[in-house]
Design an enzyme around this catalytic site. Structure first.
Site, PDB file in Angstrom:
ATOM      1  CD  GLU A   1      20.269  -0.809  21.933  1.00 23.74           C
ATOM      2  OE1 GLU A   1      19.900  -1.426  22.800  1.00 23.74           O
ATOM      3  OE2 GLU A   1      20.661   0.592  22.003  1.00 23.74           O
TER       4      GLU A   1
ATOM      5  CE  LYS B   1      12.797  -7.367  25.519  1.00 22.15           C
ATOM      6  NZ  LYS B   1      12.950  -8.347  26.263  1.00 22.15           N
TER       7      LYS B   1
ATOM      8  CG  ASP C   1      15.294 -14.561  25.989  1.00 27.78           C
ATOM      9  OD1 ASP C   1      14.925 -14.124  26.904  1.00 27.78           O
ATOM     10  OD2 ASP C   1      14.501 -15.673  25.508  1.00 27.78           O
TER      11      ASP C   1
ATOM     12  CE1 TYR D   1      20.043  -2.825  29.174  1.00 28.65           C
ATOM     13  CE2 TYR D   1      20.589  -5.141  27.894  1.00 28.65           C
ATOM     14  CZ  TYR D   1      20.222  -4.182  28.897  1.00 28.65           C
ATOM     15  OH  TYR D   1      19.184  -4.762  30.080  1.00 28.65           O
TER      16      TYR D   1
ATOM     17  CE  LYS E   1       8.349 -10.025  24.633  1.00 28.08           C
ATOM     18  NZ  LYS E   1       9.335 -10.389  25.764  1.00 28.08           N
TER      19      LYS E   1
ATOM     20  CB  CYS F   1      18.412 -52.729  24.621  1.00 26.72           C
ATOM     21  SG  CYS F   1      19.047 -51.806  22.834  1.00 26.72           S
TER      22      CYS F   1
ATOM     23  CB  CYS G   1      20.836 -55.624  21.246  1.00 24.02           C
ATOM     24  SG  CYS G   1      20.979 -55.172  22.918  1.00 24.02           S
TER      25      CYS G   1
ATOM     26  CB  CYS H   1      21.694 -50.835  25.793  1.00 22.91           C
ATOM     27  SG  CYS H   1      22.186 -52.271  24.797  1.00 22.91           S
TER      28      CYS H   1
ATOM     29  CB  CYS I   1      23.548 -52.776  21.444  1.00 21.69           C
ATOM     30  SG  CYS I   1      22.496 -52.150  21.031  1.00 21.69           S
TER      31      CYS I   1
HETATM   32  S1  IVH Z   1      17.026  -1.380  27.425  1.00 19.34           S
HETATM   33  C1  IVH Z   1      15.791   1.639  29.998  1.00 19.34           C
HETATM   34  N1  IVH Z   1      18.113  -2.745  25.460  1.00 19.34           N
HETATM   35  O1  IVH Z   1      15.049  -6.534  28.152  1.00 19.34           O
HETATM   36  C2  IVH Z   1      16.153   0.669  29.168  1.00 19.34           C
HETATM   37  N2  IVH Z   1      16.899  -3.701  27.283  1.00 19.34           N
HETATM   38  O2  IVH Z   1      12.242  -5.535  29.199  1.00 19.34           O
HETATM   39  C3  IVH Z   1      15.680  -0.727  29.762  1.00 19.34           C
HETATM   40  N3  IVH Z   1      17.195  -6.348  27.147  1.00 19.34           N
HETATM   41  O3  IVH Z   1      15.378  -5.770  31.512  1.00 19.34           O
HETATM   42  C4  IVH Z   1      16.575  -1.817  29.095  1.00 19.34           C
HETATM   43  N4  IVH Z   1      18.300  -6.516  25.161  1.00 19.34           N
HETATM   44  O4  IVH Z   1      16.971  -7.391  30.264  1.00 19.34           O
HETATM   45  C5  IVH Z   1      17.421  -2.759  26.840  1.00 19.34           C
HETATM   46  N5  IVH Z   1      19.155  -3.831  23.683  1.00 19.34           N
HETATM   47  C6  IVH Z   1      18.492  -3.838  24.841  1.00 19.34           C
HETATM   48  C7  IVH Z   1      18.100  -5.286  25.371  1.00 19.34           C
HETATM   49  C8  IVH Z   1      17.406  -5.109  26.596  1.00 19.34           C
HETATM   50  C9  IVH Z   1      17.661  -7.349  26.063  1.00 19.34           C
HETATM   51  C10 IVH Z   1      16.446  -6.759  28.175  1.00 19.34           C
HETATM   52  C11 IVH Z   1      16.729  -6.293  29.607  1.00 19.34           C
HETATM   53  C12 IVH Z   1      15.779  -5.567  30.199  1.00 19.34           C
HETATM   54  C13 IVH Z   1      14.259  -6.019  29.347  1.00 19.34           C
HETATM   55  C14 IVH Z   1      13.258  -5.102  29.018  1.00 19.34           C
END
Ligand code: IVH
Length: 676
Positions: A116, A118, A120, A227, A317, A411, A414, A429, A434
């Protein structure tokens, strides 16, 4: 007050329709009505709830626009801890994870994983009981979070009620985030309004969820992707992660189903990692990695959890999109509104596949915050396709030759002196003359929502400026056909067409001209409000500060901006030139608006000849506004029998009070006069 049966039925029906259309739009991405039709339904609901507040339920679609502010956030314990994830930083880490699981399970058999994105953002939990959103909370320390239900209700992609097949009780977890385009728009808006910008979409999301006033959260472009599960009480349980996500989606929750990848073994996971990494730059939102989860729930159960993290999942990551480079110089850019922004010129550096040589420094507060100087070594970061940001200065690398970046007093384009308001982050300005502002000003003046001069685009404006043919928007009206003969790729026919389009724009209404002039804080909507209220440019120019402030939606910031615009001699000269050129802006010399224009009406008490919502509609049709509460800005209170506190307040404030009859008379005299 007893609620008429019909109102109750109407309320239930409106809620049903709004929930249905919200589901079609947000979950199925298949709207059946336009945004405007949805808004009209919502308006209807709001009006009904205004007259019968007893009908408001916590999950009424009206709560999407935000309920009243809270005194603070309540703590809320999660039934099941919200866990975090362990991190993998390399292919080796991932293989080691897979090997560890196999050892734990005592089996060599390949493990099936679900990959999946991740996202942010900020993790939250939603709790649904009998399909109704009961509460929402942040992750907090994993055990106890903060209740943010009222804020969650304002997020369009969070269903207030689930589809009928949903389980009796469902605790679901997901990430709230902000897409990049609306994030940038939000920051730009804040920058224009002199407010602090957010460093990245995650901070913007966190800040928006932490608002005590849900009406503020409602204005922030937040969304969610689900998720995971907490507790669930359902007749049929999913067998694996993928099936669970599909079920969540079928119940109406938002899941990024099209960006999942099922991997038969760890080698396949590694391939997907590469694909996620490539996809990263094309996504409309930020992801900071890929989450790998054992797909089978039976295996997940067997593997279990450690204290804060599950054994069955890991986050891979992405490498940070940060590099080190040097600040070569800072150039000053002047925008249409005169805002002078510093732009960093960097030693070109490759940041995960893209050469970066410029970065926005935004403003002098940001320069001070970073303590950045010319010649400094710094860390730049590229987020999505966002213009790179300077993250920090490596002060240890300074040798004393670095030069500080001072705020300009003049400015750069001008030479006129610049000013920075007390609550502003950039100097500006002021003059329309200008040249740097001019191009952007002309573009804005000619734009569709403003004077709508067809054909007057970038290329033509560039040439007009290069040949020194225009020095202000007013000069457009003195252009002659011969002037265009010096243009590249411009025949007689095109020149004539352009001149005709310019001439035609003389007849645009006042609101278009007002917007086109690009007065700070006066957008298309406010231009309309001002044009209705003052009726002519002259009236607006001569309006006292009090008169401006009495106008609905005009606050001190707008009043300041209008007054300083009309105080500028150059601006007055341009306006005069426009007038002599025949730009009448309908109503420029006309009457002071109409009786209703810009006026605020409040209805109270029992009305017999028309319903409250009909009254409100009538007012709006005449250019006025209807409000729910009496304040200093109210112009008229229309009071029927049984009026209470609103009437008392209006009397105290000296507001004109009308009964139904005199309101209709006022309306009648208006509509008759309006006939040609
Ligand atoms: S699973 C037990 N799935 O990442 C499962 N987390 O470091 C725990 N996050 O706190 C989380 N996308 O805020 C999961 N597809 C995803 C995610 C996800 C983002 C974030 C979430 C969690 C942090 C974990």
């Amino acid at each position: 007050m007893t609620i008429p049966k019909t109102s109750r039925a109407e309320h239930a029906e409106l809620c049903r329709q709004l929930h249905h259309h919200s589901h079609l739009y947000h979950s199925l991405d298949a709207p059946q009505i336009s945004d405007r039709e949805y808004d009209l339904l919502l308006q209807q609901l709001l009006r009904l709830e205004q007259s019968h507040p007893e009908l408001i339920t916590p999950n009424s679609p009206s709560q999407r626009i935000g309920s009243s502010p809270l005194p603070g956030f309540r703590q809320i314990a999660h039934n099941r801890p919200m866990l975090s994830l362990e991190n993998a930083f390399s292919a080796d880490d991932l293989r080691e994870f897979d090997a560890r699981l196999k050892r734990f399970l005592g089996s060599e058999e390949s493990i099936e994983y679900l990959c999946e994105m991740k996202l942010d953002g900020v993790a939250i939990e939603l709790v649904y009981q009998e399909g109704q959103l009961q509460h929402a909370s942040t992750r907090g320390d994993g055990l106890v979070g903060e209740e943010i239900t009222a804020n969650a209700r304002t997020i369009g992609t969070i269903p207030l009620q689930l589809q009928p097949e949903a389980p009796r009780r469902l605790e679901v977890r997901g990430e709230v985030y902000m897409e990049l385009a609306p994030f940038r728009k939000l920051n730009e808006q804040r920058r224009n309004e002199g407010e602090k910008t957010f460093a990245n979409p995650r901070n913007a999301t966190a800040g928006s969820l932490r608002q005590l006033d849900p009406r503020i959260t409602a204005t922030r472009p937040l969304t969610i992707s689900c998720y995971g599960l907490g507790e669930i009480d359902a007749d049929r349980m999913p067998d694996n992660q993928l099936e669970m996500l599909q079920m969540l989606s079928s119940w109406g929750l938002k899941v990024n189903l099209d960006r999942l990848a099922l991997a038969a073994d760890i080698d396949s996971v590694l391939e997907h990692y590469q694909q996620f990494l490539t996809a990263r730059d094309r996504l409309p939102f930020e992801i900071d990695g890929m989450v790998v989860k054992v797909n089978s729930f039976a295996l997940q159960q067997e593997l279990g959890e450690k204290s804060r993290t599950p054994r069955w999942a890991i986050a891979c990551k992405f490498p940070p999109r940060q590099e080190q480079t040097r600040l070569l110089d800072v150039q000053l850019q002047v925008g249409r509104t005169g805002a002078i922004t510093p732009v960093a010129h960097l030693e070109p550096v490759n940041v995960s596949g893209v050469t970066v040589s410029r970065a926005s420094l935004h403003n002098w507060d940001e320069i001070a915050r970073l303590d950045v100087r010319i010649g400094d070594s710094l860390i730049v970061e590229r987020a999505g396709d966002v213009i790179p940001d300077i993250v920090k200065v490596i002060t240890e690398k300074r040798d004393g030759s670095e030069k500080s970046i001072s705020e300009p007093t003049h400015c750069p384009a001008c030479g006129s002196t610049v000013s920075r308001g007390a609550d502003e982050v950039v100097p500006r300005c002021q003059g329309l003359a200008c040249p740097a502002r001019l191009k952007e000003s002309i573009k804005h003046f000619a734009a569709r929502g403003a004077m709508d001069i067809e054909g007057l685009g970038d290329r033509i404006i560039d040439q007009l400026l290069r040949l020194d043919l225009v020095h202000s928007v007013a000069d457009l009206y003195s252009l002659r056909k011969e002037d265009f003969f010096r243009f590249e790729r411009m025949g007689e026919v095109l020149a004539e067409k352009l001149l005709a389009a310019i001439a035609d724009s003389r007849n645009r209404p006042l609101e278009k001209l007002l917007f086109g002039l690009g007065i700070r804080h006066v957008g298309a909507h406010l231009a309309k409000v001002l044009s209705r209220r003052f009726g002519s440019l002259d009236n607006l120019r001569q309006a006292s500060r009090e008169a401006l402030l009495e106008t609905h939606e005009v606050g001190p910031q707008v009043a300041d901006s209008l007054q300083s615009f009309f105080a500028d001699e150059h601006n007055l000269a341009v306006l005069h030139q426009l007038e002599t050129a025949g730009v009448h802006a309908e109503g420029m010399d006309g009457p002071q608006g109409t009786e209703f224009a810009g006026k605020v009406f409040v209805f109270t008490g029992k009305l017999e000849r028309f319903s409250r919502s009909q009254g409100q509609e009538l007012v709006e049709q005449q250019g006025g506004r209807a409000s729910g509460s009496v304040s200093k800005k109210t112009d008229y209170l229309v009071a029927g029998p049984g009026a209470g506190s609103k009437l008392t307040k209006a009397e105290q404030l000296g507001i004109t009070i009308l009964d139904e009859e005199s309101f209709l008379q006022l309306l009648g005299s208006r509509t008759e006069e309006d006939e040609p």
